[in-house]
Design an enzyme around this catalytic site. Structure first.
Site, PDB file in Angstrom:
ATOM      1  NE  ARG A 237      -4.155  -1.725   0.212  1.00  0.00           N
ATOM      2  CZ  ARG A 237      -4.201  -2.833  -0.529  1.00  0.00           C
ATOM      3  NH1 ARG A 237      -3.220  -3.137  -1.357  1.00  0.00           N
ATOM      4  NH2 ARG A 237      -5.252  -3.637  -0.452  1.00  0.00           N
ATOM      5  CD  GLU A 266      -3.539   3.008  -4.912  1.00  0.00           C
ATOM      6  OE1 GLU A 266      -4.543   2.292  -5.080  1.00  0.00           O
ATOM      7  OE2 GLU A 266      -2.455   2.566  -4.523  1.00  0.00           O
ATOM      8  CG  HIS A 285      -3.724  -0.996  -6.334  1.00  0.00           C
ATOM      9  ND1 HIS A 285      -4.004  -0.416  -5.127  1.00  0.00           N
ATOM     10  CD2 HIS A 285      -3.626  -2.333  -6.068  1.00  0.00           C
ATOM     11  CE1 HIS A 285      -4.101  -1.335  -4.184  1.00  0.00           C
ATOM     12  NE2 HIS A 285      -3.877  -2.524  -4.744  1.00  0.00           N
TER      13      HIS A 285
END
Ligand code: DGY
Length: 322
Positions: A237, A266, A285
């Site tokens: 993360r 994000e 991601h």
């Protein structure tokens, strides 16, 4: 009466059909993330929520008086406010195991991509700059036989270590909350304290889940310990790393490059410094995003939710809520 489930992102029809066998289903059909206001409104009568990243906190739970279970299509569950969920007795589930190899493959895409400068060279060729042989300006680093340091030795970490040891003959060290004697003997990896791992490794791969203990675990001080030739990879993360410190380390030559799948914010803002840095390889991601694995994850999440809502214990309740 069947329980009611809200699905807040697009899932394969088979996944929806599985839930619909046992529950009444309502769903978000937009391509972007569902607006928060709408999600809260949709939860007014929901018993269950199938999500992949929506924040489940006290605010959401206030708007969802009937909610009993939340199932996330992800192994990470840092979007769960554990205290708020505990207080309401909400069952929270996630999708471990099925994505281990897929995420480990992506770790190697980033390791190889940064070490051999794949994206930069792709641009070089496509921009018509390959007139004679690519000069030594473009030479990269060897991955085989290099030293790999893994931060966070869970199941994905082990899958990365296996590839590194037996595929690329790398020397692998790891840092973890607890020692993993079995992994050490089966995979031939060694445990190092974090600072030592940072000092020794050619590649550092961040895999630790985001918790209060791992937030900004890697910052200015930690980058200073790394070798100038080293490469930093993050597939956990974004918040496990101090991004400003990473930008500074990359711009000042404290480290050579970074391969990133995750970011503090994000989607990454369009004016983010990473986006104009040649020594940063950026992915959106997509660690677990192959068709097969995302299908398996969604199916598993559906099964977890159905079990939770039909009186059976789901197989993958998140550890803090067990
Ligand atoms: C997860 O499952 O937590 C991954 O980050 C999703 O790609």
């Amino acid at each position: 009466m069947k329980p009611t489930v809200f699905i807040d992102r697009t899932v394969p029809s088979e996944v929806e059909a599985k839930i619909a066998e046992y529950c009444d289903v309502d769903k978000w059909e937009g391509t972007n993330r569902i607006p928060r206001e709408l999600l809260l409104a949709k939860l007014a009568n929901a018993d269950g929520l199938l999500t992949a990243g929506s924040r489940v906190d006290a605010e959401l739970l206030t708007h969802a008086p009937q909610l009993k279970a939340v199932s996330t299509i992800s192994v990470g569950y840092n979007h769960f406010d554990i205290d708020a969920m505990k207080q309401r007795g909400i069952i929270g589930t996630h999708t471990p195991h099925v994505l281990n190899n897929t995420v480990a493959d992506l770790a190697f895409a980033l390791i190889l991509g940064t070490a051999r400068r794949v994206a930069e060279l792709d641009r070089y060729v496509k921009e018509g700059k390959w007139i004679s042989g690519a000069g030594n300006k473009w030479f990269g680093q060897d991955v085989h036989h290099a030293k790999l340091g893994i931060i966070g030795m869970g199941r994905i970490g082990e899958a990365v270590a296996r590839r590194a040891r037996f595929g690329f003959e790398m020397e692998v060290s790891y840092y973890n909350r607890s020692r993993k004697p079995e992994a050490e003997s089966l995979l031939g990896v060694r445990y190092l304290e974090l600072n030592e791992l940072l000092r020794e490794s050619d590649f550092v791969v961040m895999l630790a889940p985001l918790t209060p203990e791992t937030a900004k675990l890697i910052g200015r001080e930690q980058f200073r310990l790394m070798k100038p030739s080293s490469i930093f990879i993050n597939i956990s993360r974004g918040q496990t790393v101090d991004e400003e410190a990473l930008i500074e380390a990359l711009q000042s030559g404290t480290i050579t490059a970074a391969g990133l799948d995750v970011y503090e914010i994000e989607p990454i803002p369009a004016d983010h410094p990473f986006l104009s840095m040649d020594n940063v390889l950026t992915l959106p991601h997509i660690g677990s995003a192959t068709k097969a694995t995302r299908f398996d994850m969604a199916m598993l999440a559906a099964q977890n939710l159905v079990n939770a809502l039909t009186g059976q214990t789901p197989a993958h309740i998140v550890p803090e809520l067990q």
